[in-house]
Scaffold this active site. Sequence first.
Site, PDB file in Angstrom:
ATOM      1  N   SER A 247       1.017  -1.361   0.147  1.00 12.89           N
ATOM      2  CA  SER A 247      -0.005   0.177   0.108  1.00 12.89           C
ATOM      3  C   SER A 247       0.960   1.134  -0.014  1.00 12.89           C
ATOM      4  O   SER A 247       1.717   1.560  -0.882  1.00 12.89           O
ATOM      5  CB  SER A 247      -0.734  -0.166   1.137  1.00 12.89           C
ATOM      6  OG  SER A 247      -1.929   0.735   0.954  1.00 12.89           O
ATOM      7  N   HIS A 388      -7.627  -5.957   0.742  1.00 18.38           N
ATOM      8  CA  HIS A 388      -6.527  -5.021   0.902  1.00 18.38           C
ATOM      9  C   HIS A 388      -5.613  -5.471   2.097  1.00 18.38           C
ATOM     10  O   HIS A 388      -6.261  -4.923   3.281  1.00 18.38           O
ATOM     11  CB  HIS A 388      -7.027  -3.428   0.981  1.00 18.38           C
ATOM     12  CG  HIS A 388      -5.663  -2.579   1.141  1.00 18.38           C
ATOM     13  ND1 HIS A 388      -5.072  -2.049  -0.136  1.00 18.38           N
ATOM     14  CD2 HIS A 388      -5.180  -1.807   2.122  1.00 18.38           C
ATOM     15  CE1 HIS A 388      -4.338  -1.219   0.060  1.00 18.38           C
ATOM     16  NE2 HIS A 388      -4.224  -1.055   1.654  1.00 18.38           N
TER      17      HIS A 388
END
Length: 410
Positions: A247, A388
């Site tokens: 990320s 995620h």
Amino acid sequence: MKALLTLLLTLGADPLPEPAKLPALADWPDPLTALDGTKITTPEAWKTKRRPEIARLFDHYMYGAMPKAHGPIVAKVRHESKTSAMWVRELDVAVGPDAPVVRLLVVLPPPGRAPKAVFVGPNFNGNHVVLPDPGIAITKAWVYPDRMNSKNNQATEEGRGKGLAQWNAPMIVEKGYGLATFYGGEVDPDRGEERGGLQPWLRARESHSPDRWGTIALYAWAMSRMADALAQDPATAKAPPLAVGHSRMGKTALLAAAMDERFAMSFPLQAGCGGTAPSRGKIGESVKQINDRFPHWFNSRFKEFNERPEKLPFDQHHLVSLAAPRPVLFANAVEDSWANPAGQFEVLRAADPVYRLLGAGGCDAREMPALGALTAGTLGYWIRPGKHEMKTDDWRVFLEFADRHLPGAR
Ligand code: GCU
């Protein structure tokens, strides 16, 4: 065509123009056309002309120029433990005289089994979450609220080993690799309000202005300093560093590999906007959204593209191009539309001509692969079911990609 001509004329200038003066380019700009309009047709012209030019544009309009390398780097072993499976060391790394220490956790195969390569990347919660080893320090730096047992923005003993399933250090060493990770907050606490970590030390040594490094550039710079420390340590000196991150740290990993050619490969996981996703993308996070929520990540000029990302004289495929000819893997998760997995695939495709020019293969896949299928080629893409996060499945594919692409690999 006219817009392109204006771009070439305005960008040929030195210093570079204000963002507002740049022409809008709805189509993604071509990495193989230089600012003066020259078509880049040889590896030599790429290396000497276009590559430095693109690096300058990213410094200027987006990430902000990184600090200089100060040094000398001094790394002292503060903790060490050995089992038959693993050699754990934590180093106190100072990037220059009297610099605040950044702790680098280095997990290697047992002594005598040289690592094939070492994954290097920042972590989100402190080194102590990576393994349940009681000797790993608990960071005193500011940490994110309510993550891995943090309390009042401080890491706690209860968080020890809680990130085992994210980092998968035992599997990494079992496959013959090493892992070197540091807590990003020791370099720069990831909050808008106040700068800490290495920032005061750096700013006392060289001038900083809002158009220079943001937090992402500083993390990437720190990755290079950690690569310096690994290069001067006999245990890791011969192992190529591989840039990895999830990320925001994935944005960091790609930037580090783009700017520092020692990183032999990069593994940006679900990095999204400001990293692996197109700034001109229409899916997921926009340039405005990222700048509004995380104003400290990029430099001041990048905010001027909030309403007009099509004025950027590059897109993120240019960043991938800077990593050429070295292998890059974009890894994604289907439910993570915020990171625009489909747009990321287009970014890889658009970097392909630079890799081909350098005779380095490229993105062999023409279309997004099926879930769970790693694509062939130097520019690899992989997408799995789920959300995620970084997990064991991701590391399995990182290791497979690394095995495929290490020099002398099968
Ligand atoms: C937010 C941010 C993303 C970033 C992510 C992360 O979702 O909008 O750009 O990648 O945080 O770092 O987890």
